[in-house]
Design an enzyme around this catalytic site. Structure first.
Site, short mmCIF file in Angstrom:
data_model
loop_
_atom_site.label_atom_id
_atom_site.label_comp_id
_atom_site.label_asym_id
_atom_site.label_seq_id
_atom_site.Cartn_x
_atom_site.Cartn_y
_atom_site.Cartn_z
N SER A 41 0.73 -1.07 0.07
CA SER A 41 0.03 0.05 -0.06
C SER A 41 0.85 1.26 0.02
CB SER A 41 -0.95 0.01 1.18
OG SER A 41 -1.99 0.91 1.12
N ASP A 154 -5.76 -3.67 -2.32
CA ASP A 154 -4.90 -3.35 -1.47
C ASP A 154 -4.05 -4.73 -0.95
OD1 ASP A 154 -3.48 -2.52 1.15
OD2 ASP A 154 -4.38 -0.83 0.68
#
Length: 304
Positions: A41, A154
Site C-alpha cells: 500500500s 490493497d
C-alpha cells in the site's frame, strides 16, 4: 566474506505512511542502507520512490501538501470505490521511476491482493506505477485495478507488512515498519477528537456527503426510529474502525508466524486515513520511532 543483505519491509497505513520517509532517513543517518525493499500500500509507494532513487522528490512534494491540495487529488466516484485514484496516481508520476520493476537500481517488490481468489500477489516485475496503484487500492476507498487479467486490491488485506516477501527475495536481516500498532478504536472516540486541536479527517468529510445523500432513504428513516441510549456510529466511524481492526489483526497474525529481526512502530494512531497533508508530523515520528528502536537495531546488526 559476503555482506549480510538487509531488507526493509514497509507496511500499509494510508496517510500514516509518510512516516516511512522519516524511518528511511533515520536509518541512513545510522549508516544503514537496505539491499532489498518490499512495500504494501503506502509502503509500496514510498518504497518504489526509494528504490528508484526519487525519495528526495517525493519528500519535497509531500512536505508542501496542504488540505486543499489533497482535496483536488481525490476523484470522488461511486464505482468500485469512493475514490477513483487516477488523479492521485498522476501526481505521483514524476515521484516514482517510470521503469519496469526488474530494471530498478535496488531490488523491489510490492504486495497486492487478488480480489477473485483472495490470494496474496507479489508484484516483482512489470511497470512500477501499475504495481504501486494496485497495492494501494484499499477496498471501499480506491477502485480496484486490473493487471494481468486479475482484479487487484490493497495488499493490506493479506500481508500488511511484507516480511515474508522480503525474506523470499534474499534478505538475511529484515527491518519491518508497522504503522498499525496503535490504531484500533481511534476513530470511535468522538468526544476526544472534538476536544482536540487535531486537523479534521478528510475521509470523514467525504463520507458525510455520502451520508447526506442517504437521508431520505427508507433505511435511514427506519434507523432513525430505533431508540438507543448511545449515538449510533456514523458511516465513517464504522468504516475507518473496521479497516483499522482488520489491519491490526492481520498484521499481528502474519508477523507472529514470520517475525522480522527488527520491528519499528511509528505512533500515529490519531492520524486519519486521508490526512496526507500532515506529512511533517508523520516524517518526524518516523525519525523518532527509529531512535526508540536504536538499541535493538544496533544489537541485531552487531551480532550477525
Amino acid at each position: 566474506m559476503s555482506k549480510t543483505k538487509i531488507g526493509l519491509a514497509l507496511g500499509s497505513g494510508s496517510a500514516r505512511g509518510w512516516s516511512h520517509i522519516g524511518v528511511i532517513r533515520a536509518l541512513e543517518k545510522q549508516g544503514i542502507k537496505p539491499d532489498i525493499i518490499t512495500g504494501c500500500s503506502i509502503g509500496a509507494l514510498v518504497g518504489a520512490a526509494y528504490a528508484g532513487g526519487q525519495l528526495d522528490t517525493l519528500e519535497k512534494w509531500v512536505s508542501k501538501l496542504r488540505f486543499l491540495d489533497v482535496v483536488r487529488l481525490l476523484d470522488v466516484r461511486m464505482n468500485g470505490g469512493l475514490l477513483e485514484g487516477d488523479s492521485l496516481m498522476e501526481s505521483f508520476r514524476d515521484k516514482i521511476a517510470q521503469l519496469d520493476i526488474e530494471k530498478l537500481p535496488l531490488p523491489f517488490a510490492a504486495v497486492a491482493t487478488d480480489l477473485n481468489s483472495g490470494r496474496e500477489v507479489w508484484l516483482q516485475k512489470g511497470p512500477l506505477p501499475a504495481a504501486v496503484r494496485a497495492s494501494i487500492a484499499l477496498p471501499g476507498l480506491f477502485s480496484p485495478v486490473t493487471l494481468d487479467d486479475r482484479w487487484l486490491v490493497d495488499g493490506g488485506l493479506t500481508n500488511p507488512v511484507p516480511v515474508s516477501l522480503c525474506r523470499a527475495m534474499g534478505a538475511e536481516i529484515i527491518i519491518a515498519v508497522n504503522l498499525n500498532s496503535d490504531i484500533v478504536g481511534k476513530h470511535l472516540n468522538r468526544e476526544k477528537r472534538a476536544q482536540s486541536a487535531e486537523p479534521r479527517d478528510l475521509f470523514a468529510q467525504l463520507l458525510d456527503k455520502v451520508n447526506e445523500s442517504l437521508k431520505d432513504t427508507r433505511l435511514s428513516q427506519w434507523l432513525e426510529g430505533i431508540e438507543s441510549s448511545h449515538e449510533i456510529p456514523g458511516m465513517f466511524e464504522v468504516m475507518a474502525s473496521a479497516i483499522n481492526i482488520m489491519q491490526d489483526r492481520i498484521t499481528k497474525s502474519r508477523m507472529a508466524g514470520d517475525p522480522p529481526d527488527i520491528l519499528i512502530s511509528p505512533r500515529l494512531g490519531s492520524m486519519g486515513l486521508l490526512e496526507f497533508d500532515r506529512a511533517a508530523e508523520a516524517i518526524a515520528e518516523g525519525h523518532d520511532s527509529v531512535k526508540r528502536a536504536l538499541p535493538t537495531i544496533q544489537h541485531v546488526l552487531e551480532n550477525r
